[in-house]
Motif scaffolding. Structure first.
Motif, PDB file in Angstrom:
ATOM      1  N   ILE A 198       0.857  -1.187   0.000  1.00 54.25           N
ATOM      2  CA  ILE A 198       0.000   0.000   0.000  1.00 54.25           C
ATOM      3  C   ILE A 198       0.896   1.241   0.000  1.00 54.25           C
ATOM      4  O   ILE A 198       1.914   1.279   0.696  1.00 54.25           O
ATOM      5  N   VAL A 199       0.485   2.237  -0.749  1.00 53.04           N
ATOM      6  CA  VAL A 199       1.158   3.535  -0.743  1.00 53.04           C
ATOM      7  C   VAL A 199       0.110   4.600  -0.441  1.00 53.04           C
ATOM      8  O   VAL A 199      -0.959   4.624  -1.064  1.00 53.04           O
ATOM      9  N   SER A 200       0.405   5.467   0.526  1.00 50.00           N
ATOM     10  CA  SER A 200      -0.545   6.521   0.891  1.00 50.00           C
ATOM     11  C   SER A 200      -0.380   7.717  -0.032  1.00 50.00           C
ATOM     12  O   SER A 200       0.609   7.839  -0.770  1.00 50.00           O
ATOM     13  N   ALA A 201      -1.330   8.635   0.043  1.00 53.09           N
ATOM     14  CA  ALA A 201      -1.262   9.854  -0.758  1.00 53.09           C
ATOM     15  C   ALA A 201      -0.044  10.692  -0.389  1.00 53.09           C
ATOM     16  O   ALA A 201       0.475  11.443  -1.220  1.00 53.09           O
ATOM     17  N   GLU A 202       0.437  10.559   0.862  1.00 49.01           N
ATOM     18  CA  GLU A 202       1.621  11.304   1.318  1.00 49.01           C
ATOM     19  C   GLU A 202       2.918  10.585   0.980  1.00 49.01           C
ATOM     20  O   GLU A 202       4.002  11.093   1.260  1.00 49.01           O
ATOM     21  N   GLY A 203       2.830   9.372   0.443  1.00 49.08           N
ATOM     22  CA  GLY A 203       4.029   8.621   0.096  1.00 49.08           C
ATOM     23  C   GLY A 203       4.458   7.608   1.133  1.00 49.08           C
ATOM     24  O   GLY A 203       5.493   6.943   0.963  1.00 49.08           O
ATOM     25  N   ASP A 204       3.708   7.446   2.220  1.00 49.86           N
ATOM     26  CA  ASP A 204       4.023   6.424   3.212  1.00 49.86           C
ATOM     27  C   ASP A 204       3.806   5.037   2.613  1.00 49.86           C
ATOM     28  O   ASP A 204       2.923   4.843   1.776  1.00 49.86           O
ATOM     29  N   LYS A 205       4.595   4.069   3.073  1.00 46.54           N
ATOM     30  CA  LYS A 205       4.528   2.708   2.538  1.00 46.54           C
ATOM     31  C   LYS A 205       4.033   1.754   3.612  1.00 46.54           C
ATOM     32  O   LYS A 205       4.571   1.728   4.722  1.00 46.54           O
ATOM     33  N   LEU A 206       3.006   0.971   3.293  1.00 47.40           N
ATOM     34  CA  LEU A 206       2.435  -0.005   4.210  1.00 47.40           C
ATOM     35  C   LEU A 206       2.477  -1.361   3.516  1.00 47.40           C
ATOM     36  O   LEU A 206       1.968  -1.510   2.397  1.00 47.40           O
ATOM     37  N   ASN A 207       3.096  -2.335   4.171  1.00 46.35           N
ATOM     38  CA  ASN A 207       3.301  -3.631   3.531  1.00 46.35           C
ATOM     39  C   ASN A 207       2.912  -4.773   4.466  1.00 46.35           C
ATOM     40  O   ASN A 207       3.080  -4.675   5.685  1.00 46.35           O
ATOM     41  N   ALA A 208       2.405  -5.842   3.879  1.00 46.05           N
ATOM     42  CA  ALA A 208       2.099  -7.056   4.629  1.00 46.05           C
ATOM     43  C   ALA A 208       2.555  -8.248   3.796  1.00 46.05           C
ATOM     44  O   ALA A 208       2.227  -8.335   2.606  1.00 46.05           O
ATOM     45  N   GLN A 209       3.309  -9.136   4.414  1.00 48.57           N
ATOM     46  CA  GLN A 209       3.782 -10.317   3.702  1.00 48.57           C
ATOM     47  C   GLN A 209       2.773 -11.454   3.751  1.00 48.57           C
ATOM     48  O   GLN A 209       2.756 -12.313   2.869  1.00 48.57           O
ATOM     49  N   LYS A 210       1.915 -11.457   4.772  1.00 50.08           N
ATOM     50  CA  LYS A 210       0.981 -12.574   4.950  1.00 50.08           C
ATOM     51  C   LYS A 210      -0.471 -12.104   5.049  1.00 50.08           C
ATOM     52  O   LYS A 210      -1.279 -12.711   5.731  1.00 50.08           O
ATOM     53  N   GLY A 211      -0.782 -11.025   4.367  1.00 55.40           N
ATOM     54  CA  GLY A 211      -2.173 -10.587   4.314  1.00 55.40           C
ATOM     55  C   GLY A 211      -2.464  -9.419   5.238  1.00 55.40           C
ATOM     56  O   GLY A 211      -1.648  -9.044   6.093  1.00 55.40           O
ATOM     57  N   SER A 212      -3.675  -8.839   5.050  1.00 52.72           N
ATOM     58  CA  SER A 212      -4.033  -7.646   5.817  1.00 52.72           C
ATOM     59  C   SER A 212      -5.542  -7.517   5.907  1.00 52.72           C
ATOM     60  O   SER A 212      -6.290  -8.215   5.216  1.00 52.72           O
ATOM     61  N   PHE A 213      -5.968  -6.610   6.775  1.00 53.94           N
ATOM     62  CA  PHE A 213      -7.381  -6.208   6.879  1.00 53.94           C
ATOM     63  C   PHE A 213      -7.426  -4.699   6.876  1.00 53.94           C
ATOM     64  O   PHE A 213      -6.687  -4.045   7.607  1.00 53.94           O
ATOM     65  N   TYR A 214      -8.300  -4.124   6.041  1.00 52.63           N
ATOM     66  CA  TYR A 214      -8.352  -2.667   5.865  1.00 52.63           C
ATOM     67  C   TYR A 214      -9.809  -2.221   5.921  1.00 52.63           C
ATOM     68  O   TYR A 214     -10.610  -2.590   5.066  1.00 52.63           O
ATOM     69  N   ASP A 215     -10.137  -1.444   6.949  1.00 50.60           N
ATOM     70  CA  ASP A 215     -11.461  -0.825   7.054  1.00 50.60           C
ATOM     71  C   ASP A 215     -11.347   0.538   6.379  1.00 50.60           C
ATOM     72  O   ASP A 215     -10.820   1.485   6.947  1.00 50.60           O
ATOM     73  N   THR A 216     -11.876   0.636   5.135  1.00 55.77           N
ATOM     74  CA  THR A 216     -11.660   1.845   4.348  1.00 55.77           C
ATOM     75  C   THR A 216     -12.475   3.027   4.857  1.00 55.77           C
ATOM     76  O   THR A 216     -12.143   4.180   4.560  1.00 55.77           O
ATOM     77  N   GLU A 217     -13.544   2.781   5.607  1.00 54.00           N
ATOM     78  CA  GLU A 217     -14.341   3.868   6.143  1.00 54.00           C
ATOM     79  C   GLU A 217     -13.717   4.425   7.422  1.00 54.00           C
ATOM     80  O   GLU A 217     -13.590   5.636   7.584  1.00 54.00           O
ATOM     81  N   ARG A 218     -13.336   3.537   8.337  1.00 51.96           N
ATOM     82  CA  ARG A 218     -12.759   3.963   9.612  1.00 51.96           C
ATOM     83  C   ARG A 218     -11.251   4.185   9.508  1.00 51.96           C
ATOM     84  O   ARG A 218     -10.610   4.631  10.454  1.00 51.96           O
ATOM     85  N   LYS A 219     -10.690   3.832   8.351  1.00 46.02           N
ATOM     86  CA  LYS A 219      -9.269   4.029   8.068  1.00 46.02           C
ATOM     87  C   LYS A 219      -8.387   3.317   9.098  1.00 46.02           C
ATOM     88  O   LYS A 219      -7.460   3.904   9.676  1.00 46.02           O
TER      89      LYS A 219
END
Length: 545
Positions: A198-219
């Motif tokens: 994952i890359v944020s609009a600010e350029g931060d990098k978020l990575n998961a090697q074994k999967g993830s969970f993302y609540d797009t509303e609650r961020k």
């Protein structure tokens, strides 16, 4: 007997009627068409076509209706509307089977279910199961996210879409890439399996090697074997939770927090980090590594607290319970420790002990200063005690109310005792012959060192004492009051890494954002043969006559 036969016949008739009614309710019906033409095996419906199947109304420009097979081919401006649920589909072409309730839609397909809209050119929709499958690329859009992939399966009954192969999720805050993603359309949550970047609009990098969970509303995010990297920090844990709105991280199992600006990395079993406050708490066999240009300061403790700040005076690192530390030739243990970044000062509290080269240093509290990445000075407050073991096993000792130690290139060069000074010094010749023992009382004492050994002692104010030759030295006079030699407590690197060995991760991990967008296809057999023939012809021409 006659009554039984009549009853049997009536039952059979009812059964056939029920079957006929069921068959009839499952059949496609023509409701409207401007022109109806008969053809071999099918009926042709032209202009303003409307058909009905159970709860569905089917619209198109023209259709081929295979009545016997209960199916239809639909052409031009196809639209299927379900009167009992919100699903509406449109396409340029479709095939509809009344028996299986499967609609195969092709070309400019739009599948709309309330706020969720799916776009593709290839969609199979099973009205019986409520599952729509697309292949050869598609896109799903709702009020928050846009998702694309090569394949997907949309279960409208439980509002779940399973995306596979080259999956991309985009919203105003983040872009996510993975190869397997389950998206719940109502709470707008995304769950991935395997590598996720994952890359944020600010350029931060978020990575998961074994999967993830993302609540797009609650961020909110949960990563498995994941890390989050910003301009100033990098956080890792085998299970990592991140709340974007509160800028809060929480990690479990092999946690690490790296402060890029301070060159400090903290490890532990569990940790919490408040990004806005730049405050972290790590516990469970915690470890610190402070990276210097020449070496590294290693520290372990039960609990570590770190505070960073734009204000230099507010930056610190605290360690609690069973603290051990090693930096080059400096070794230390204490119950609690504070590292103040503004002036590179380290405070040791409650039974601290420091070892440097051949010296052991103790006091009620210890403070030492690091300058140019080397220990420059140490301040001992109350019951200060320095012990140095010589080559014959004797213990040279100096104690007092306060003591200041001066270091040169990381080694003790001199000690200054202020108040209630006492010393014992064994004078030896050539590291092998004892001349005698000097025991003195003096308010101020200066002791000089060379290569870890006492070179000389200056008693500055009214010294009292005596020099005794070897045969007059009593065993009880060899140690000052409060003497304890604690060499067995001196920490080692083996103990440091037995407490915690940081989990090392691959420096160059696979990242889906770094894969090329364009794939170069393998040449077909004809192209290979043509290339071979051209090379042979070229060689033939270049042969000498």
């Amino acid at each position: 007997m006659i009554k039984k036969s009549k009853f049997f016949l009536l039952s059979v008739c009812l059964l056939f009627v029920s079957a006929a009614l069921a068959q009839q309710s499952n059949m496609l019906e023509i409701q409207q068409a401007d022109l109806l033409q008969g053809a071999s095996g099918f009926e042709r419906l032209i202009n303003n076509v409307r058909m009905k199947h159970q709860n569905s109304l089917i619209y198109c420009d023209s259709a081929h209706f295979f009545r016997a097979e209960n199916r239809a081919k639909l052409y031009g401006r196809v639209r299927i509307v379900d009167t009992k649920d919100p699903v509406v589909t449109t396409s340029n072409y479709a095939e509809y089977d009344g028996f299986t309730k499967i609609a195969k839609l092709r070309n400019n397909v739009v599948f709309k279910n309330e706020e969720t809209t799916l776009y593709t050119d290839f969609l199979d929709y099973n009205r019986e199961s409520g599952i729509a499958n697309y292949f050869n690329n598609g896109k799903v859009v709702d009020s928050t996210n846009v998702l694309t992939s090569i394949n997907a399966s949309y279960d409208t009954r439980i509002e779940r879409i399973t995306f596979t192969d080259d999956v991309i999720l985009v919203n105003p805050d983040y872009t996510m890439k993975t190869n397997f993603l389950i998206y719940m359309t109502v709470p707008k949550t995304a769950e991935t399996v395997g590598l996720t970047n994952i890359v944020s609009a600010e350029g931060d990098k978020l990575n998961a090697q074994k999967g993830s969970f993302y609540d797009t509303e609650r961020k909110q995010f949960r990563f498995y074997e994941g890390d989050v990297e910003t301009e100033t920090s990098k956080v890792y844990a085998e299970i990592l939770f991140y709340d974007e709105l509160t800028k809060y991280y929480e990690g479990r199992i092999n946690v690490s927090l790296f402060n890029k600006e301070r060159e400090v990395e903290i490890f532990g079993e569990e940790g919490k980090y408040w990004e806005d406050r730049k405050f972290s708490l790590v516990y469970g066999n915690a470890m610190v590594q402070k990276y210097f240009e020449k070496d590294t300061l290693f520290m372990i403790a039960d609990t570590l607290i770190s505070q960073d700040s734009e204000n230099a005076n507010e930056r610190y690192l605290l360690a609690f319970n069973r603290v051990k530390m090693i930096k080059s030739d400096l070794y230390g243990i204490t119950d609690s420790l504070a590292y103040i970044y503004s002036d590179s000062t380290i405070f040791l509290y409650k039974d601290p002990v420091i070892w440097n080269d051949k010296s052991q240093i103790t006091a009620d509290s210890v403070r030492f200063l690091i300058a140019n990445e080397e220990i420059e000075r140490v301040y001992l407050n109350r019951r200060a005690f320095n012990i140095t073991k010589d080559t014959l096993g004797n213990f040279n000792q100096i104690k007092g109310r306060k003591m200041t130690g001066y270091f040169t290139e990381g080694q003790i060069s001199r000690f200054h005792v202020e108040g209630n000074g006492e010393s014992i010094y064994f004078d030896i010749i050539g590291d092998s012959v004892l001349r005698g023992m000097n025991k003195m009382l003096c308010a101020n004492i200066m002791m000089f060192f060379e290569e870890g050994n006492i070179k000389r002692i200056n008693w500055l104010v009214k010294p009292e004492g005596a020099f005794n030759p070897p045969h007059m030295i009593k065993e009880e006079d060899k140690k000052l009051e409060g003497f304890v030699w604690r060499e067995e407590e001196k920490p080692s690197m083996e103990q440091i890494f037995a407490w915690r060995t940081p989990k090392r991760r691959e420096e160059e991990q696979k990242n889906l954002f770094e894969q090329p967008e364009i794939t170069i296809p393998f040449p077909v057999e004809e192209e290979i043969q043509k290339s071979i023939q051209e090379k042979l012809n070229s060689q033939e021409k270049n042969k000498p006559n």
